[in-house]
Write an enzyme that holds these catalytic residues in place. Structure first.
Site, short mmCIF file in Angstrom:
data_model
loop_
_atom_site.label_atom_id
_atom_site.label_comp_id
_atom_site.label_asym_id
_atom_site.label_seq_id
_atom_site.Cartn_x
_atom_site.Cartn_y
_atom_site.Cartn_z
N ARG A 190 57.59 -68.39 65.21
CA ARG A 190 56.22 -67.98 64.90
C ARG A 190 55.34 -69.19 64.62
NH1 ARG A 190 55.97 -62.73 65.12
NH2 ARG A 190 57.70 -61.48 64.33
N ILE A 221 52.70 -71.26 62.72
CA ILE A 221 52.45 -71.31 61.28
C ILE A 221 51.00 -70.92 60.94
CG2 ILE A 221 51.67 -73.72 61.06
CD1 ILE A 221 53.75 -74.04 58.81
N VAL A 274 50.18 -80.95 69.09
CA VAL A 274 51.62 -81.28 69.06
C VAL A 274 52.06 -81.67 70.46
CG1 VAL A 274 53.94 -80.47 68.55
CG2 VAL A 274 52.03 -79.71 67.12
N HIS A 311 54.82 -76.81 74.66
CA HIS A 311 54.99 -75.50 74.03
C HIS A 311 54.08 -74.48 74.68
CE1 HIS A 311 51.98 -77.80 71.74
NE2 HIS A 311 51.35 -76.65 71.56
N HIS A 359 52.21 -71.00 74.19
CA HIS A 359 51.73 -70.04 73.19
C HIS A 359 51.83 -68.63 73.76
CE1 HIS A 359 49.46 -72.85 70.41
NE2 HIS A 359 49.48 -73.61 71.49
P1 AMP Z 1 48.55 -77.00 70.19
O1 AMP Z 1 47.20 -76.99 69.54
O2 AMP Z 1 48.59 -76.30 71.52
O3 AMP Z 1 49.16 -78.39 70.22
O4 AMP Z 1 49.45 -76.07 69.27
C1 AMP Z 1 50.21 -76.52 68.21
C2 AMP Z 1 50.51 -75.30 67.39
O5 AMP Z 1 51.57 -75.61 66.51
C3 AMP Z 1 49.34 -74.82 66.53
O6 AMP Z 1 49.01 -73.49 66.90
C4 AMP Z 1 49.88 -74.92 65.10
O7 AMP Z 1 49.44 -73.86 64.28
C5 AMP Z 1 51.38 -74.87 65.33
N1 AMP Z 1 52.18 -75.49 64.29
C6 AMP Z 1 51.96 -76.67 63.68
N2 AMP Z 1 52.95 -76.91 62.79
C7 AMP Z 1 53.82 -75.87 62.87
C8 AMP Z 1 55.04 -75.52 62.21
N3 AMP Z 1 55.60 -76.33 61.27
N4 AMP Z 1 55.63 -74.36 62.51
C9 AMP Z 1 55.09 -73.54 63.44
N5 AMP Z 1 53.95 -73.81 64.11
C10 AMP Z 1 53.32 -74.94 63.82
#
Ligand code: AMP
Ligand code: ZN
Length: 116
Positions: free
Chosen positions: A30, A32, A97, A101, A103
């Site tokens: 999930r 965060i 990040v 990944h 979404h």
């Molecule tokens: P992006 O903006 O596409 O790089 O998405 C990175 C996503 O990682 C964001 O939606 C954040 O809310 C999510 N995120 C950051 N840290 C964590 C974590 N520790 N656990 C789960 N999701 C995270």
């Protein structure tokens, strides 16, 4: 594992996450900071920078992210209501990040796509 990569640390179990799906090469957990009732991130366990490098270096793994997302959607009960799959790339997309990944967003009517 790439040092200082948050999602590598989640894959390694060094940072906690709510894991929904765990296959040989993918992990789903999930988000965060959920942007929908159901907001799940599907990642390759192997570090790849983004969707394009996955497509170039490991196309089969890219396909596995999509099938993993479909399995999560099934488990979340949102196959019929529908869902959105998104790869953010670069600053205009708000990318934060740098471990590829996918979404998965759903569980409610989603807003308009794109600008604001
Ligand atoms: P992006 O903006 O596409 O790089 O998405 C990175 C996503 O990682 C964001 O939606 C954040 O809310 C999510 N995120 C950051 N840290 C964590 C974590 N520790 N656990 C789960 N999701 C995270
Ligand atoms: Zn990583």
């Amino acid at each position: 594992m790439t040092a200082d990569c948050l999602f590598c640390k989640i894959v390694a179990g060094q940072v906690p996450a709510t894991v929904l799906y765990d296959s040989e090469r993918t992990l789903a957990f999930r988000d965060i900071n959920p942007q929908a009732v159901a907001h799940v991130l599907v990642v390759p366990k192997q570090h790849h920078e983004d969707a394009v490098s996955l497509a170039t270096d490991a196309a089969g793994l890219l396909a596995e992210l999509v099938t993993a997302a479909a399995a999560v959607a099934e488990a979340e009960g949102i196959v019929d209501s529908g869902y959105r799959l998104v790869f953010n790339t670069g600053p205009d997309a708000g990318r934060t990040v740098f471990h590829a990944h996918l979404h998965l967003l759903g569980g409610e009517q989603l807003g308009p796509f794109g600008r604001h």
